[in-house]
Design a protein around this motif. Sequence first.
Motif, PDB file in Angstrom:
ATOM      1  N   GLN A 164      65.401  62.245 -80.333  1.00 39.96           N
ATOM      2  CA  GLN A 164      65.001  60.628 -81.300  1.00 39.96           C
ATOM      3  C   GLN A 164      65.123  60.930 -82.667  1.00 39.96           C
ATOM      4  OE1 GLN A 164      65.822  57.269 -80.618  1.00 39.96           O
ATOM      5  NE2 GLN A 164      65.096  57.149 -82.949  1.00 39.96           N
ATOM      6  N   MET A 168      66.517  60.275 -86.029  1.00 42.97           N
ATOM      7  CA  MET A 168      66.290  60.081 -87.222  1.00 42.97           C
ATOM      8  C   MET A 168      66.551  60.380 -87.788  1.00 42.97           C
ATOM      9  SD  MET A 168      62.956  57.574 -85.278  1.00 42.97           S
ATOM     10  CE  MET A 168      61.811  57.396 -87.092  1.00 42.97           C
ATOM     11  N   LEU A 181      66.821  50.789 -87.291  1.00 39.09           N
ATOM     12  CA  LEU A 181      65.685  51.547 -85.904  1.00 39.09           C
ATOM     13  C   LEU A 181      65.315  50.704 -84.189  1.00 39.09           C
ATOM     14  CD1 LEU A 181      62.848  53.098 -87.763  1.00 39.09           C
ATOM     15  CD2 LEU A 181      65.191  54.617 -87.292  1.00 39.09           C
ATOM     16  N   PRO A 184      62.752  53.546 -80.858  1.00 37.60           N
ATOM     17  CA  PRO A 184      62.767  54.857 -81.722  1.00 37.60           C
ATOM     18  C   PRO A 184      61.760  55.336 -80.900  1.00 37.60           C
ATOM     19  CG  PRO A 184      62.093  53.294 -83.070  1.00 37.60           C
ATOM     20  CD  PRO A 184      62.543  52.277 -82.795  1.00 37.60           C
ATOM     21  N   VAL A 200      57.479  57.043 -88.382  1.00 37.88           N
ATOM     22  CA  VAL A 200      58.064  55.182 -88.960  1.00 37.88           C
ATOM     23  C   VAL A 200      57.209  54.961 -89.653  1.00 37.88           C
ATOM     24  CG1 VAL A 200      58.673  52.664 -87.928  1.00 37.88           C
ATOM     25  CG2 VAL A 200      59.050  55.329 -86.775  1.00 37.88           C
TER      26      VAL A 200
END
Length: 260
Positions: A164, A168, A181, A184, A200
């Motif tokens: 992940q 990203m 997103l 996530p 995030v």
Amino acid sequence: MTALLDVIGLSGGYEPVQIFKDVTLSVERGACVGFFGPNGHGKTTLMKTLSGIIDPWAGRIVFEGEDLAAEGERKTRRSRNLNYDVLVRRRMDPKRVARAGLIHVAQGSTLFPDMTVAEILSIAPAPALAGGRESDEGSVLQLFPRLKERMHSKSRFLSGGERQMLSMACGLLAAPKLLILDEPTLGLSPKLRLELAGAVHTIRESGVPIILVDQDVEFLRDLVGTLNVFDHGSISRRLSQSDIPDHETLMAELFGRRVQ
Ligand SMILES: Nc1ncnc2c1ncn2[C@@H]1O[C@H](COP(=O)(O)OP(=O)(O)O)[C@@H](O)[C@H]1O
Ligand SMILES: [Mg+2]
């Protein structure tokens, strides 16, 4: 000034099954907009439509004043017969969407399993930013230090959380003007969830506008200005940040109270 993204009357799905209908949504510059809702109700399908992975059936997607869902020239082969091709005109071109700066980090792992972290980062489409490629890679690796230790591992040997992070990181290298997103933190251990959630938050603090789909109301509440509750293929409620209840209350409001 118009919003960064204006979605007007959008409908779509997987032919012949309609998954979502008549979705209208605005994302202002600098905003973070959340989506929460039960599994299988069409959030991912809506996100895939916003980024042009699948074509909308109806409606408009206006990003920075440009209608990304206007009928285009691009054709795609859709044939159920080996003897001839059926070319269907696509309304959306995902490359054009990405070039416009609408970057979608898809749900689940979508990486090349036999490529290493370093190789995947090196092919991530990154526009030449002021700092240059190396410095951009350096700053995404600062956000995900765990990836630095895994640079020469093939992506299939990464944990779910590391994958992940890599997805990203690729999304960030593309210098998003709006970042989608999709779940996530799905399926991650509590420790990795925290790490991802922290990243995030950092992305958010750097001012990148985000559409965040997640199942964790508390996580969403900390980040989003507006939360869209999405069920049965449409936005059933729109809550502003101060009106977002805690996870249990929202679940009880949506699905009724559990019998004690
Ligand atoms: N590639 C696909 N082809 C056909 N149906 C699909 C496909 N992907 C998902 N679906 C169906 O679309 C519905 C919505 O799925 P999805 O958008 O993934 O929901 P969510 O993200 O809210 O969990 C589900 O019923 C799912 O089975
Ligand atoms: Mg989903």
